[in-house]
Design a protein around this motif. Structure first.
Motif, PDB file in Angstrom:
ATOM      1  N   UNK A 146       2.125  31.492  -1.703  1.00 46.97           N
ATOM      2  CA  UNK A 146       1.140  31.018  -2.672  1.00 46.97           C
ATOM      3  C   UNK A 146       1.681  31.029  -4.100  1.00 46.97           C
ATOM      4  N   UNK A 147       2.956  31.428  -4.244  1.00 50.81           N
ATOM      5  CA  UNK A 147       3.619  31.428  -5.546  1.00 50.81           C
ATOM      6  C   UNK A 147       2.876  32.292  -6.570  1.00 50.81           C
ATOM      7  N   UNK A 148       2.447  33.482  -6.113  1.00 54.04           N
ATOM      8  CA  UNK A 148       1.873  34.473  -7.028  1.00 54.04           C
ATOM      9  C   UNK A 148       3.034  35.268  -7.598  1.00 54.04           C
ATOM     10  N   UNK A 169      -5.798  39.711  -5.602  1.00 58.18           N
ATOM     11  CA  UNK A 169      -7.126  39.718  -4.977  1.00 58.18           C
ATOM     12  C   UNK A 169      -7.380  38.427  -4.204  1.00 58.18           C
ATOM     13  N   UNK A 170      -6.956  37.307  -4.767  1.00 53.05           N
ATOM     14  CA  UNK A 170      -7.139  36.017  -4.089  1.00 53.05           C
ATOM     15  C   UNK A 170      -6.244  35.946  -2.853  1.00 53.05           C
ATOM     16  N   UNK A 171      -5.011  36.453  -2.959  1.00 54.22           N
ATOM     17  CA  UNK A 171      -4.124  36.499  -1.791  1.00 54.22           C
ATOM     18  C   UNK A 171      -4.751  37.330  -0.677  1.00 54.22           C
ATOM     19  N   UNK A 172      -5.340  38.464  -1.037  1.00 53.20           N
ATOM     20  CA  UNK A 172      -5.963  39.318  -0.026  1.00 53.20           C
ATOM     21  C   UNK A 172      -7.092  38.578   0.678  1.00 53.20           C
ATOM     22  N   UNK A 173      -7.924  37.882  -0.101  1.00 50.78           N
ATOM     23  CA  UNK A 173      -9.016  37.115   0.500  1.00 50.78           C
ATOM     24  C   UNK A 173      -8.471  36.036   1.425  1.00 50.78           C
ATOM     25  N   UNK A 174      -7.390  35.372   0.984  1.00 51.98           N
ATOM     26  CA  UNK A 174      -6.785  34.319   1.792  1.00 51.98           C
ATOM     27  C   UNK A 174      -6.227  34.874   3.097  1.00 51.98           C
ATOM     28  N   UNK A 196      -5.232  29.579 -16.249  1.00 53.29           N
ATOM     29  CA  UNK A 196      -4.556  28.399 -15.702  1.00 53.29           C
ATOM     30  C   UNK A 196      -3.783  28.751 -14.438  1.00 53.29           C
ATOM     31  N   UNK A 197      -3.144  29.919 -14.415  1.00 54.28           N
ATOM     32  CA  UNK A 197      -2.388  30.337 -13.231  1.00 54.28           C
ATOM     33  C   UNK A 197      -3.316  30.592 -12.051  1.00 54.28           C
ATOM     34  N   UNK A 198      -4.455  31.231 -12.316  1.00 50.55           N
ATOM     35  CA  UNK A 198      -5.399  31.511 -11.237  1.00 50.55           C
ATOM     36  C   UNK A 198      -5.998  30.210 -10.708  1.00 50.55           C
ATOM     37  N   UNK A 199      -6.310  29.274 -11.603  1.00 49.89           N
ATOM     38  CA  UNK A 199      -6.832  27.977 -11.155  1.00 49.89           C
ATOM     39  C   UNK A 199      -5.803  27.246 -10.291  1.00 49.89           C
ATOM     40  N   UNK A 200      -4.541  27.339 -10.651  1.00 54.73           N
ATOM     41  CA  UNK A 200      -3.484  26.728  -9.846  1.00 54.73           C
ATOM     42  C   UNK A 200      -3.460  27.340  -8.442  1.00 54.73           C
ATOM     43  N   UNK A 201      -3.653  28.644  -8.361  1.00 54.26           N
ATOM     44  CA  UNK A 201      -3.684  29.323  -7.072  1.00 54.26           C
ATOM     45  C   UNK A 201      -4.888  28.880  -6.243  1.00 54.26           C
ATOM     46  N   UNK A 202      -6.038  28.723  -6.890  1.00 54.76           N
ATOM     47  CA  UNK A 202      -7.244  28.260  -6.190  1.00 54.76           C
ATOM     48  C   UNK A 202      -7.026  26.861  -5.621  1.00 54.76           C
ATOM     49  N   UNK A 203      -6.374  25.995  -6.393  1.00 58.58           N
ATOM     50  CA  UNK A 203      -6.088  24.643  -5.910  1.00 58.58           C
ATOM     51  C   UNK A 203      -5.110  24.651  -4.738  1.00 58.58           C
ATOM     52  N   UNK A 204      -4.218  25.636  -4.710  1.00 57.58           N
ATOM     53  CA  UNK A 204      -3.316  25.766  -3.564  1.00 57.58           C
ATOM     54  C   UNK A 204      -4.086  26.166  -2.310  1.00 57.58           C
TER      55      UNK A 204
END
Length: 260
Positions: A146-148, A169-174, A196-204
């Motif tokens: 996920x490029x975190x 946290x988003x990776x854990x949910x994923x 902006x970085x978190x939004x990019x992760x959500x779009x991934x």
């Protein structure tokens, strides 16, 4: 072998075999106070739906209903074509519903990989010793996919920035979600660059086929990343619109009650 995020099966046309989330006639009362009234919504695979409304509109209550913290007074919750009746939040998690809250629910003095497996730690051998190597390996593979951008899966969470922690946290949910990720104000405490970085992760996550329901007060963010938006006002669903079919001013008018 590391476990992988399971996303919904698709037909040859690319259409999800089942709708990851369907809410039908959701109503929630606390005594004589109505918090949510007759709310309907579908969230499809590979779609981001934003849930917006003023403070006290019922957004967080709805997230808590979907995640099992509250039971609806009336109505139905369907996950991937099957009706779900959650006893509690752990029951919802067991059925593949994961939530990222603004406060993250992370343990800052533990490494990233322990946070990824918090409450679901992997063990090995008859003595059930923590399998730290496997947890670190699986965590590193997921954050890389996920490029975190964190120093390492073994880094202590307290050494990470707010945006990096939100990414964890988003990776854990994923990692644990079967098809549905709920995000409750995931960027409210972040600056512009980290948002902006978190939004990019959500779009991934969307590109990987996840169904995403996000609560946001940031109208610019809603228009940047969401496909559709559902507006709540004092517990009542005002409208659900495609972002392509509405404007910033119209959305604000619906939230404040000034829409004609």
């Amino acid at each position: 072998m590391p476990s992988e995020t399971v996303l919904p099966d698709r037909t040859d046309s690319g259409t999800p075999a089942e709708t990851p989330l369907r809410l039908v006639g959701i109503h929630k009362s606390f005594g004589g106070v109505v918090a949510i009234k007759n709310f309907d919504l579908d969230v499809k695979a590979g779609e981001i739906v934003a849930l917006v409304g003023d403070n006290g509109a019922g957004k967080s209550t709805l997230i808590k209903i979907i995640s099992g913290l509250y039971q609806p007074t009336e109505g139905e919750i369907w996950l991937n074509g099957q009706e779900a009746n959650f006893r509690d939040a752990s029951d919802a998690r067991a059925k593949g519903v994961e939530v990222v809250y603004q406060d993250l629910a992370l343990v800052v003095d533990q490494p990233v990989y322990m946070n990824m497996f918090l409450g679901r730690e992997l063990t090995t051998g008859p003595l059930k010793i923590l399998d730290r190597k496997r947890m670190a390996t699986e965590t590193q593979q997921l954050v890389d996919a996920l490029d975190v951008r964190i120093p390492s899966a073994k880094a202590t969470l307290s050494d990470l920035s707010g945006g990096q922690r939100q990414g964890v946290a988003i990776c854990r949910a994923t990692h644990w979600a079967s098809s549905l990720v709920l995000l409750d104000e995931p960027t409210a405490a972040l600056g512009v660059a980290e948002t902006a970085k978190v939004e990019e992760l959500i779009l991934k996550l969307k590109a990987r086929g996840a169904a995403i329901l996000i609560v946001s007060h940031n109208m610019d963010q809603v228009f940047r990343i969401a496909d559709r938006v559902s507006v709540l006002r004092r517990g009542t669903q005002v409208a659900t619109r495609s972002l392509a079919d509405t404007t910033h001013n119209e959305l604000v008018a619906m939230i404040t009650g000034l829409a004609s």
